[in-house]
Design a protein around this motif. Sequence first.
Motif, PDB file in Angstrom:
ATOM      1  N   ASN A 143      22.934  42.320  46.770  1.00 50.15           N
ATOM      2  CA  ASN A 143      23.645  41.690  47.889  1.00 50.15           C
ATOM      3  C   ASN A 143      25.148  41.581  47.657  1.00 50.15           C
ATOM      4  N   THR A 144      25.676  42.302  46.663  1.00 49.30           N
ATOM      5  CA  THR A 144      27.110  42.268  46.384  1.00 49.30           C
ATOM      6  C   THR A 144      27.836  43.257  47.290  1.00 49.30           C
ATOM      7  N   THR A 145      28.803  42.776  48.037  1.00 47.48           N
ATOM      8  CA  THR A 145      29.546  43.622  48.977  1.00 47.48           C
ATOM      9  C   THR A 145      30.264  44.750  48.246  1.00 47.48           C
ATOM     10  N   GLY A 146      30.039  45.977  48.709  1.00 51.80           N
ATOM     11  CA  GLY A 146      30.740  47.131  48.154  1.00 51.80           C
ATOM     12  C   GLY A 146      30.278  47.575  46.785  1.00 51.80           C
ATOM     13  N   PHE A 147      29.175  47.015  46.286  1.00 52.96           N
ATOM     14  CA  PHE A 147      28.710  47.377  44.945  1.00 52.96           C
ATOM     15  C   PHE A 147      28.157  48.800  44.940  1.00 52.96           C
ATOM     16  N   THR A 151      34.108  53.817  55.524  1.00 59.78           N
ATOM     17  CA  THR A 151      32.936  54.563  56.009  1.00 59.78           C
ATOM     18  C   THR A 151      32.815  55.955  55.412  1.00 59.78           C
ATOM     19  N   GLU A 152      33.550  56.240  54.328  1.00 51.99           N
ATOM     20  CA  GLU A 152      33.438  57.529  53.645  1.00 51.99           C
ATOM     21  C   GLU A 152      33.271  57.306  52.151  1.00 51.99           C
ATOM     22  N   ASN A 153      32.583  58.236  51.496  1.00 46.92           N
ATOM     23  CA  ASN A 153      32.397  58.153  50.048  1.00 46.92           C
ATOM     24  C   ASN A 153      33.709  58.415  49.311  1.00 46.92           C
ATOM     25  N   ASN A 154      33.773  57.895  48.080  1.00 45.15           N
ATOM     26  CA  ASN A 154      34.878  58.169  47.143  1.00 45.15           C
ATOM     27  C   ASN A 154      36.210  57.581  47.579  1.00 45.15           C
ATOM     28  N   LEU A 155      36.242  56.745  48.617  1.00 48.78           N
ATOM     29  CA  LEU A 155      37.479  56.105  49.054  1.00 48.78           C
ATOM     30  C   LEU A 155      37.491  54.648  48.609  1.00 48.78           C
ATOM     31  N   PHE A 156      38.703  54.148  48.298  1.00 47.93           N
ATOM     32  CA  PHE A 156      38.853  52.774  47.814  1.00 47.93           C
ATOM     33  C   PHE A 156      40.124  52.151  48.390  1.00 47.93           C
ATOM     34  N   PHE A 157      40.082  50.821  48.584  1.00 48.20           N
ATOM     35  CA  PHE A 157      41.288  50.069  48.892  1.00 48.20           C
ATOM     36  C   PHE A 157      42.091  49.904  47.603  1.00 48.20           C
ATOM     37  N   GLN A 158      43.423  49.950  47.738  1.00 44.36           N
ATOM     38  CA  GLN A 158      44.295  49.654  46.601  1.00 44.36           C
ATOM     39  C   GLN A 158      44.684  48.186  46.651  1.00 44.36           C
ATOM     40  N   ILE A 159      44.558  47.522  45.511  1.00 43.85           N
ATOM     41  CA  ILE A 159      44.954  46.116  45.443  1.00 43.85           C
ATOM     42  C   ILE A 159      45.828  45.901  44.218  1.00 43.85           C
ATOM     43  N   GLU A 160      46.504  44.767  44.231  1.00 40.60           N
ATOM     44  CA  GLU A 160      47.368  44.397  43.103  1.00 40.60           C
ATOM     45  C   GLU A 160      46.837  43.121  42.474  1.00 40.60           C
ATOM     46  N   THR A 161      46.552  43.188  41.183  1.00 41.25           N
ATOM     47  CA  THR A 161      46.069  42.028  40.459  1.00 41.25           C
ATOM     48  C   THR A 161      46.944  41.806  39.239  1.00 41.25           C
ATOM     49  N   LEU A 162      46.787  40.658  38.605  1.00 39.78           N
ATOM     50  CA  LEU A 162      47.577  40.328  37.424  1.00 39.78           C
ATOM     51  C   LEU A 162      46.693  40.435  36.188  1.00 39.78           C
ATOM     52  N   GLU A 163      47.209  41.140  35.175  1.00 42.76           N
ATOM     53  CA  GLU A 163      46.550  41.226  33.878  1.00 42.76           C
ATOM     54  C   GLU A 163      47.590  40.933  32.811  1.00 42.76           C
ATOM     55  N   ASN A 164      47.325  39.874  32.049  1.00 42.92           N
ATOM     56  CA  ASN A 164      48.282  39.407  31.036  1.00 42.92           C
ATOM     57  C   ASN A 164      49.644  39.104  31.654  1.00 42.92           C
ATOM     58  N   GLY A 165      49.614  38.608  32.907  1.00 43.48           N
ATOM     59  CA  GLY A 165      50.839  38.232  33.589  1.00 43.48           C
ATOM     60  C   GLY A 165      51.582  39.376  34.231  1.00 43.48           C
ATOM     61  N   ASN A 166      51.068  40.596  34.123  1.00 42.89           N
ATOM     62  CA  ASN A 166      51.729  41.767  34.685  1.00 42.89           C
ATOM     63  C   ASN A 166      50.947  42.303  35.879  1.00 42.89           C
ATOM     64  N   ASP A 178      35.279  46.471  48.345  1.00 39.12           N
ATOM     65  CA  ASP A 178      35.001  45.198  49.003  1.00 39.12           C
ATOM     66  C   ASP A 178      36.124  44.881  49.984  1.00 39.12           C
ATOM     67  N   GLY A 179      35.806  44.900  51.277  1.00 36.81           N
ATOM     68  CA  GLY A 179      36.814  44.650  52.311  1.00 36.81           C
ATOM     69  C   GLY A 179      36.789  43.239  52.853  1.00 36.81           C
ATOM     70  N   THR A 180      36.321  42.276  52.066  1.00 30.76           N
ATOM     71  CA  THR A 180      36.329  40.875  52.480  1.00 30.76           C
ATOM     72  C   THR A 180      37.711  40.298  52.185  1.00 30.76           C
ATOM     73  N   LEU A 223      31.228  44.895  56.970  1.00 29.21           N
ATOM     74  CA  LEU A 223      31.333  44.985  55.523  1.00 29.21           C
ATOM     75  C   LEU A 223      30.329  46.014  55.029  1.00 29.21           C
ATOM     76  N   GLU A 224      30.693  46.702  53.957  1.00 23.88           N
ATOM     77  CA  GLU A 224      29.764  47.661  53.363  1.00 23.88           C
ATOM     78  C   GLU A 224      28.865  46.949  52.368  1.00 23.88           C
ATOM     79  N   GLY A 225      27.562  47.055  52.564  1.00 23.14           N
ATOM     80  CA  GLY A 225      26.623  46.456  51.633  1.00 23.14           C
ATOM     81  C   GLY A 225      26.471  47.287  50.374  1.00 23.14           C
ATOM     82  N   SER A 226      25.728  46.755  49.424  1.00 26.41           N
ATOM     83  CA  SER A 226      25.439  47.474  48.188  1.00 26.41           C
ATOM     84  C   SER A 226      24.594  48.712  48.484  1.00 26.41           C
ATOM     85  N   ASN A 227      24.816  49.784  47.727  1.00 27.19           N
ATOM     86  CA  ASN A 227      24.014  50.997  47.924  1.00 27.19           C
ATOM     87  C   ASN A 227      22.778  51.026  47.026  1.00 27.19           C
TER      88      ASN A 227
END
Length: 279
Positions: free
Chosen positions: A30-34, A99-114, A122-124, A236-240
């Motif tokens: 039940n994990t979105t986009g898994f 709605t297509e395979n092999n495509l992903f959203f780009q996001i920005e996260t912090l790792e070690n403050g960078n 996951d498009g939530t 939302l895309e459900g788990s495959n």
Amino acid sequence: MNTSMIAASVTMGQLQRKLDTISHNMANTNTTGFKRREATFSDLLFQQVNNQSAVQYEGGRLTPNGLRVGTGAKIAQTALRLEQGPLVTTDRELDFAITENNLFFQIETLENGNPVERLTRDGTFYLTEDKNNPAQLTIVTSNGDFVLDRAGNRINLPSHFQSISLSGEGQLLVTLNDGTVQNVGEFALTRVLKPQLLDAISDNLYRLPDIAALGLAVGDVLENVAVGTRVTQGFLEGSNVDIGREMNELVMTQRHYQFNSRAVSMSDEMSGLVNGLRR
């Protein structure tokens, strides 16, 4: 320890890894986009013993001479499977499904403050206040990571808006309180050409290793594409993960584990018989 016990015990350890993979898939039904993973096996090294030195006694034989004694099997690859998951209707303005395979959203996260760029299916999405401009809101993921546009920037929109919509060309349009419509950007979509290079950070967040260290160029692995009709709003895309298939794999793997466990028991019993012989 005899060879049969070695082969069985080694294989049991690898089967446990496959059981862990199956359990992880089932836990994320039940994990979105898994995206599920699939373990495949290969033979370990083997040796050929008891070779027949008298070739004349081997007339008509089709199999290789002698007896091949292996040392078990190992997991060759835990492959990431990117088949499309089912689309679940939410009718929420900030829910988006690819709605297509092999495509992903780009996001920005912090790792070690960078700040670093990562990929997700996951498009939530949610809105958070821009710390540098209280009159603006920023689109973020459920973990608070920033969603990026095609220019690699965070997607901001005015706080005084009525609705958000996705145009047929993939543009994010915001209707303000005065009725005017403002284009706030377009999601950054990345096609991963070599998905088996992806490292899973969490259930639906991925990163790529050092591409240069692998002797590859960015264009060999990633391709930026326009949104167009590849993203749909209010879904939302459900788990495959197919729970029926995973249950079948679970039972089969457990049976293989039992067979190898029995082989260890039989080898132990035979060793006991040999040790109990008296002259």
